[in-house]
Design a protein around this motif. Structure first.
Motif, PDB file in Angstrom:
ATOM      1  N   ALA A   1      23.232  37.101   9.622  1.00 28.23           N
ATOM      2  CA  ALA A   1      22.283  38.123   9.364  1.00 28.23           C
ATOM      3  C   ALA A   1      22.758  39.574   8.966  1.00 28.23           C
ATOM      4  O   ALA A   1      22.141  40.532   9.676  1.00 28.23           O
ATOM      5  N   CYS A   2      23.463  39.636   8.015  1.00 23.87           N
ATOM      6  CA  CYS A   2      23.749  40.790   7.427  1.00 23.87           C
ATOM      7  C   CYS A   2      23.794  41.244   5.993  1.00 23.87           C
ATOM      8  O   CYS A   2      24.015  40.038   5.131  1.00 23.87           O
ATOM      9  N   ASN A   3      23.042  42.212   5.519  1.00 28.55           N
ATOM     10  CA  ASN A   3      22.868  42.332   4.097  1.00 28.55           C
ATOM     11  C   ASN A   3      23.992  42.582   3.188  1.00 28.55           C
ATOM     12  O   ASN A   3      24.215  41.989   2.108  1.00 28.55           O
ATOM     13  N   ASN A   4      25.193  43.122   3.914  1.00 25.24           N
ATOM     14  CA  ASN A   4      26.293  43.535   3.183  1.00 25.24           C
ATOM     15  C   ASN A   4      27.430  42.546   3.175  1.00 25.24           C
ATOM     16  O   ASN A   4      27.960  42.498   4.394  1.00 25.24           O
ATOM     17  N   VAL A   5      27.399  41.737   2.288  1.00 26.98           N
ATOM     18  CA  VAL A   5      28.452  40.459   2.321  1.00 26.98           C
ATOM     19  C   VAL A   5      30.009  41.055   2.645  1.00 26.98           C
ATOM     20  O   VAL A   5      30.617  40.320   3.264  1.00 26.98           O
ATOM     21  N   VAL A   6      30.355  41.989   2.177  1.00 27.20           N
ATOM     22  CA  VAL A   6      31.739  42.530   2.151  1.00 27.20           C
ATOM     23  C   VAL A   6      31.986  42.861   3.749  1.00 27.20           C
ATOM     24  O   VAL A   6      32.757  42.390   4.571  1.00 27.20           O
ATOM     25  N   SER A   7      30.897  43.302   4.459  1.00 24.62           N
ATOM     26  CA  SER A   7      30.915  43.692   5.952  1.00 24.62           C
ATOM     27  C   SER A   7      30.878  42.513   6.624  1.00 24.62           C
ATOM     28  O   SER A   7      31.734  42.307   7.801  1.00 24.62           O
ATOM     29  N   ALA A   8      30.033  41.574   6.302  1.00 23.21           N
ATOM     30  CA  ALA A   8      30.150  40.297   6.977  1.00 23.21           C
ATOM     31  C   ALA A   8      31.473  39.573   6.979  1.00 23.21           C
ATOM     32  O   ALA A   8      31.905  38.996   7.911  1.00 23.21           O
ATOM     33  N   VAL A   9      32.113  39.704   5.580  1.00 26.10           N
ATOM     34  CA  VAL A   9      33.545  38.892   5.477  1.00 26.10           C
ATOM     35  C   VAL A   9      34.572  39.602   6.250  1.00 26.10           C
ATOM     36  O   VAL A   9      35.186  39.071   7.203  1.00 26.10           O
ATOM     37  N   VAL A  10      34.406  41.033   6.278  1.00 23.56           N
ATOM     38  CA  VAL A  10      35.523  41.705   6.926  1.00 23.56           C
ATOM     39  C   VAL A  10      35.524  41.444   8.572  1.00 23.56           C
ATOM     40  O   VAL A  10      36.331  41.772   9.213  1.00 23.56           O
ATOM     41  N   PHE A  11      33.949  41.774   8.998  1.00 19.04           N
ATOM     42  CA  PHE A  11      34.061  41.670  10.599  1.00 19.04           C
ATOM     43  C   PHE A  11      33.469  40.301  11.089  1.00 19.04           C
ATOM     44  O   PHE A  11      33.683  40.158  12.275  1.00 19.04           O
ATOM     45  N   ASP A  12      32.957  39.334  10.147  1.00 14.59           N
ATOM     46  CA  ASP A  12      32.551  38.017  10.966  1.00 14.59           C
ATOM     47  C   ASP A  12      33.429  36.721  10.451  1.00 14.59           C
ATOM     48  O   ASP A  12      33.940  36.299  11.303  1.00 14.59           O
ATOM     49  N   TYR A  13      33.553  36.590   9.221  1.00 14.32           N
ATOM     50  CA  TYR A  13      34.136  35.536   8.892  1.00 14.32           C
ATOM     51  C   TYR A  13      35.487  35.578   9.048  1.00 14.32           C
ATOM     52  O   TYR A  13      36.287  34.719   9.434  1.00 14.32           O
ATOM     53  N   ARG A  14      36.050  36.883   8.789  1.00 14.01           N
ATOM     54  CA  ARG A  14      37.511  37.065   8.895  1.00 14.01           C
ATOM     55  C   ARG A  14      37.951  38.339   9.825  1.00 14.01           C
ATOM     56  O   ARG A  14      38.484  39.232   9.616  1.00 14.01           O
ATOM     57  N   GLY A  15      37.097  38.234  10.921  1.00 12.61           N
ATOM     58  CA  GLY A  15      37.257  39.331  12.004  1.00 12.61           C
ATOM     59  C   GLY A  15      38.552  39.337  12.598  1.00 12.61           C
ATOM     60  O   GLY A  15      39.286  40.439  12.994  1.00 12.61           O
ATOM     61  N   PHE A  16      39.369  38.416  12.693  1.00  9.94           N
ATOM     62  CA  PHE A  16      40.599  38.337  13.248  1.00  9.94           C
ATOM     63  C   PHE A  16      41.690  39.314  12.532  1.00  9.94           C
ATOM     64  O   PHE A  16      42.534  39.804  13.061  1.00  9.94           O
ATOM     65  N   ASP A  17      41.448  39.156  11.225  1.00  5.63           N
ATOM     66  CA  ASP A  17      42.681  39.989  10.178  1.00  5.63           C
ATOM     67  C   ASP A  17      42.132  41.596  10.406  1.00  5.63           C
ATOM     68  O   ASP A  17      43.006  42.328  10.516  1.00  5.63           O
ATOM     69  N   THR A  18      40.955  41.758  10.754  1.00  4.70           N
ATOM     70  CA  THR A  18      40.459  43.427  11.070  1.00  4.70           C
ATOM     71  C   THR A  18      41.188  43.656  12.167  1.00  4.70           C
ATOM     72  O   THR A  18      41.546  44.784  12.325  1.00  4.70           O
ATOM     73  N   LEU A  19      41.149  42.844  13.325  1.00  2.00           N
ATOM     74  CA  LEU A  19      41.830  43.057  14.435  1.00  2.00           C
ATOM     75  C   LEU A  19      43.272  43.388  14.418  1.00  2.00           C
ATOM     76  O   LEU A  19      44.080  44.429  14.790  1.00  2.00           O
ATOM     77  N   GLY A  20      43.783  42.644  13.603  1.00  2.00           N
ATOM     78  CA  GLY A  20      45.171  42.742  13.234  1.00  2.00           C
ATOM     79  C   GLY A  20      45.611  44.010  12.344  1.00  2.00           C
ATOM     80  O   GLY A  20      46.455  44.615  12.688  1.00  2.00           O
ATOM     81  N   GLU A  21      44.588  44.446  11.458  1.00  2.00           N
ATOM     82  CA  GLU A  21      44.925  45.845  10.781  1.00  2.00           C
ATOM     83  C   GLU A  21      44.719  46.931  11.701  1.00  2.00           C
ATOM     84  O   GLU A  21      45.423  47.881  11.499  1.00  2.00           O
ATOM     85  N   SER A  22      43.669  46.829  12.577  1.00  2.00           N
ATOM     86  CA  SER A  22      43.618  47.884  13.691  1.00  2.00           C
ATOM     87  C   SER A  22      44.870  47.841  14.494  1.00  2.00           C
ATOM     88  O   SER A  22      45.308  49.074  14.963  1.00  2.00           O
ATOM     89  N   THR A  23      45.650  46.869  14.989  1.00  2.00           N
ATOM     90  CA  THR A  23      46.821  46.972  15.356  1.00  2.00           C
ATOM     91  C   THR A  23      47.757  47.512  14.842  1.00  2.00           C
ATOM     92  O   THR A  23      48.720  48.260  15.482  1.00  2.00           O
ATOM     93  N   VAL A  24      47.624  47.396  13.441  1.00  2.00           N
ATOM     94  CA  VAL A  24      48.750  47.868  12.785  1.00  2.00           C
ATOM     95  C   VAL A  24      48.683  49.290  12.603  1.00  2.00           C
ATOM     96  O   VAL A  24      49.672  50.058  12.928  1.00  2.00           O
ATOM     97  N   LEU A  25      47.602  49.886  12.770  1.00  2.00           N
ATOM     98  CA  LEU A  25      47.260  51.431  12.858  1.00  2.00           C
ATOM     99  C   LEU A  25      47.867  52.015  14.058  1.00  2.00           C
ATOM    100  O   LEU A  25      48.315  52.989  14.248  1.00  2.00           O
ATOM    101  N   PHE A  26      47.252  51.229  15.208  1.00  2.00           N
ATOM    102  CA  PHE A  26      47.865  51.715  16.678  1.00  2.00           C
ATOM    103  C   PHE A  26      49.176  51.411  16.679  1.00  2.00           C
ATOM    104  O   PHE A  26      50.000  52.594  17.426  1.00  2.00           O
TER     105      PHE A  26
END
Lengths: 85, 515, 153
Positions: free
Chosen positions: A47-72
């Protein structure tokens, strides 16, 4: 020793250029089943118009968690280095 | 309840340490005792989940988990033949390595309670992130996810290696490790990018079904194998190992050994799953065997001349990694030929060596840390005759040294004997080199023992005491594991190692589970 | 940075404090509309961190002494706990399940197929994740600037 390094590097560079010349031309991918599925169904499933955001946070959300952990981890490491004795 | 943990176990195994890493600095603001309690609680929960997941996989087969779908087993969405979301796949080889990593994680935490005195909260925050990333590398079935977890591992390990920042050598070692890790990550990312551009999919099972081994794919394979070998610490890219292992706090070094083995796991997963149908696989296997031989020999000869305890043990770690590469390389070589039964034995030896190495190298590094904690000296020339004042540490050191040299009632004997036996059929010369390296290892550990523990007492070391209780408890747990694996190697082999070796060799079973 | 005996220029202080407000507002706009326009959590967080960098460079010692590092660390941890907590909340199905999309509760309106002028309360869990990631990136980068400007004791 310097000659040996130069020889190895030029062999690697030759193979590298040869492999890069055999890549497919830019913009015409070979198999697009995964990408096609995401573009068709992102507005229905996520249900998201922005396909890039959907890929980053929904289809591949685990990688985003990994990147936030790298910053932390990086900020934590800097904090450890700058602490008082 | 058990149902919930057995289906969602792999995702919880990665998520619970991450949650603990983020909660620990908050608990530190409230109360110190609460923070210690919370750390012990979450370590016990993580290790229990690890053991439970391992047990479930050994009993009921490969576990598959799709992140973000409506059900965990739904890898492909309706009407499509490839997976779209991230899929976590854990087969018997992953279960074996989860078991080994959980034991070392538990023991390192107990040891840290005794040896770390300041900066406790941030240390454990980074340590939990390191553990989550190791479990992540072991459970993932997706190429880009593998790269992200290797990145997290590199950055959190750098922060922990530079922990004792009062000594400038720690900072230089951490910087060295960061640069080598950055170059290795770049090469791995480049290989993954080439494979994604050629095939449009990122799942390991999907790419291995569709790969066609053109020149570009072989180039990507070379980049991937070289990048992962750089992270393992095998020759010729081993120069970060002595500095990083030697200058980190001892509990961190024991866990760094496990993290290098996680990179070794990734190397084996990529070469056995992705490139199994390659026609020239025997050349790749010969390259891995060459790396193994060079690591064994160069590691042990450089170790003979060192004077700093932990640096010497770090060179031995390089040499033992060579044994694992040799065993599994021989297995890769004989994947489709007449040597198959001996290849299976060689792989069992190499894989058994992974858990044995984690156990006895961890014990040796912890005893070295105990010596440095008690005497405040790192140089072997300045330590002597401490066996009278530190009896427990001496016993644990003897057990560890006997294990690394391959003497009978320890587990090192079982795995090294398997490797000698099976590599002899492949090529007798390799077996002879392995035996010679083993003898040189024994010589260098006898040297440490006689110079540090026996002999007359020195003036400066009159007042040393035995180390605090948590460190002794940690070392005794590891010694117990070593002796019990050594007394019953047959049951360990049948229960744990044989399913792991068979799972690694059969690409078909892996593909079955995902599709 | 200024020397010790030089007074801080009033114009620079006033301009920096005045510029901070539009920059932070723009950052919040980029984060909040991450599911409709290009941008999102990481980009908006970086924009907000530049506002704090402007503050440190122009105000110097006064700014360093009035911010405490402990508060930033606590905010960063809370943001990450929120992010991973949202992932845990979908545990009824799987770990990162988007349980608010198409559900009508908080951010859950259906989106028609094809180009449309965006609906703000769509996309389920994604705007919440954008917010937490933006907060985390802003606090993390500000903490790095703060530590490097403060120096080692």
């Amino acid at each position: 020793m310097k000659q040996l390094k130069l020889v190895f590097f030029s062999i690697f560079a030759f193979f590298f250029v040869f492999a890069m010349l055999m890549l497919r031309p830019f913009g015409s991918p070979q198999r697009t089943s995964m990408d096609h599925y995401i573009i068709e169904n992102s507005q229905k499933e996520a249900a998201c118009n922005n396909v890039v955001s959907a890929v980053v946070f929904d289809y591949r959300g685990f990688d985003t968690l990994g990147e936030s952990t790298v910053l932390f981890a990086a900020v934590s490491g800097v904090f450890l280095l700058f602490r008082r004795k | 309840m058990i149902e919930f943990f057995s289906t969602n176990g792999i995702a919880l195994l990665i998520a619970v340490p991450l949650l603990s890493a983020f909660l620990t600095p908050l608990f530190e603001k409230i109360n110190r005792f609460l923070r210690n309690l919370y750390i012990i609680f979450s370590v016990i929960v993580t290790v229990t989940i690890g053991f439970f997941v391992s047990y479930t996989i050994f009993v009921s087969g490969t576990l598959v988990y799709t992140l973000g779908a409506t059900e965990p087993g739904l890898t492909m969405p309706s009407g499509l033949r490839v997976p779209v979301r991230i899929v976590l796949v854990a087969d018997a080889f992953s279960a074996f390595m989860i078991l080994s990593s959980s034991i070392i994680f538990f023991v390192s935490t107990i040891y840290s309670f005794g040896s770390i005195r300041k900066g406790f909260g941030k240390y454990f925050s980074l340590f939990f992130i390191m553990a989550a990333s190791v479990f992540g590398i072991l459970c993932t079935g997706d190429l880009f996810n593998l790269f992200v977890f290797i990145e997290i591992l590199s950055i959190s390990s750098t922060g922990l290696i530079a922990f004792r920042k009062e000594k400038p050598l720690s900072l230089i070692s951490a910087y060295n490790y960061l640069i080598v890790s950055a170059v290795a990550s770049l090469m791995i990312l480049f290989g993954i990018g080439i494979l994604y551009g050629q095939y449009g999919m990122l799942n390991i099972a999907a790419v291995s079904r569709a790969i066609k081994f053109s020149f570009v794919d072989v180039f990507a394979m070379v980049l991937l194998i070289a990048g992962l070998a750089m992270k393992c610490g095998s020759v010729p890219m081993h120069f970060w190992v002595p500095d990083a292992y030697g200058r980190a706090p001892s509990a961190v070094t024991a866990f760094l050994v496990v993290s290098s083995q996680a990179s070794l796991y990734a190397l084996f997963r990529v070469s056995f799953m992705l490139f199994a149908g390659f026609s020239l696989i025997q050349l790749v296997a010969l390259a891995i065997i060459t790396f193994g031989l060079l690591s064994m020999f160069i590691g042990v000869t450089m170790a003979l001349v060192q004077k700093d305890i932990k640096r010497l043990m770090a060179y031995h770690a390089v040499s033992q990694t060579g044994y694992m590469l040799l065993g599994v390389g021989v297995g890769l070589f004989s994947i489709n030929t007449t040597f198959y039964s001996h290849g299976l034995l060689a792989m069992e030896g190499g894989i058994f060596h992974i858990i044995n190495h984690a156990l006895y190298k961890g014990l040796l590094f912890l005893t070295a840390g105990a010596i440095i904690y008690a005497t405040k000296e790192r140089d072997l020339n300045k330590i002597g005759g401490i066996a009278r004042k530190m009896p427990f540490t001496t016993i644990f050191f003897i057990i560890g040294a006997a294990a690394i040299a391959g003497l009978p009632p320890t587990n090192g004997f079982a795995s090294k004997f398997l490797i000698y036996e099976s590599v002899f059929v492949f090529n007798p010369l390799l077996s002879i080199i392995a035996v010679i390296v083993s003898m040189l290892t024994l010589i260098s550990f006898v040297k440490i023992f006689c110079s540090a523990f026996l002999g007359p007492e020195r003036e400066e070391l009159k007042n040393i005491k035995e180390v605090p209780k948590p460190m002794l408890v940690a070392m005794s747990l590891l010694a117990l594991c070593i002796i019990s694996f050594g007394l019953f190697p047959d049951s360990v082999l049948k229960a744990i190692i044989e399913p792991a070796a068979k799972a690694l060799l059969s690409q078909g079973a892996y593909l079955e589970a995902v599709f | 940075m200024h020397a010790e005996n030089e007074k801080n220029s009033k114009i620079i202080e006033f301009a920096a404090l005045g510029l901070m407000v539009p920059i932070i507002t723009f950052g919040i706009y980029v984060i909040a509309h991450g599911h409709l326009t290009p941008g999102g959590g990481f980009q908006g967080g970086a924009i907000m961190a530049t506002a704090f960098a402007l503050l440190f460079v122009s105000l110097g010692k006064k700014a360093i002494e009035s911010i405490k590092g402990e508060v930033l660390v606590a905010l960063e941890c809370i943001a990450l706990i929120g992010f991973i907590g949202i992932a845990f909340l979908g545990m009824g199905n799987t770990f990162f399940f988007n349980f608010l999309a198409n559900s009508g509760v908080l951010f859950g309106e259906k989106v028609p197929f094809g180009p449309n002028s965006g609906i703000f309360s769509s996309a389920g869990v994604i705007p919440l994740m954008n917010f937490f990631v933006g907060l985390e990136v802003c606090c993390g980068l500000t903490l790095i600037f703060f530590l490097i400007f403060k120096g080692a004791d």
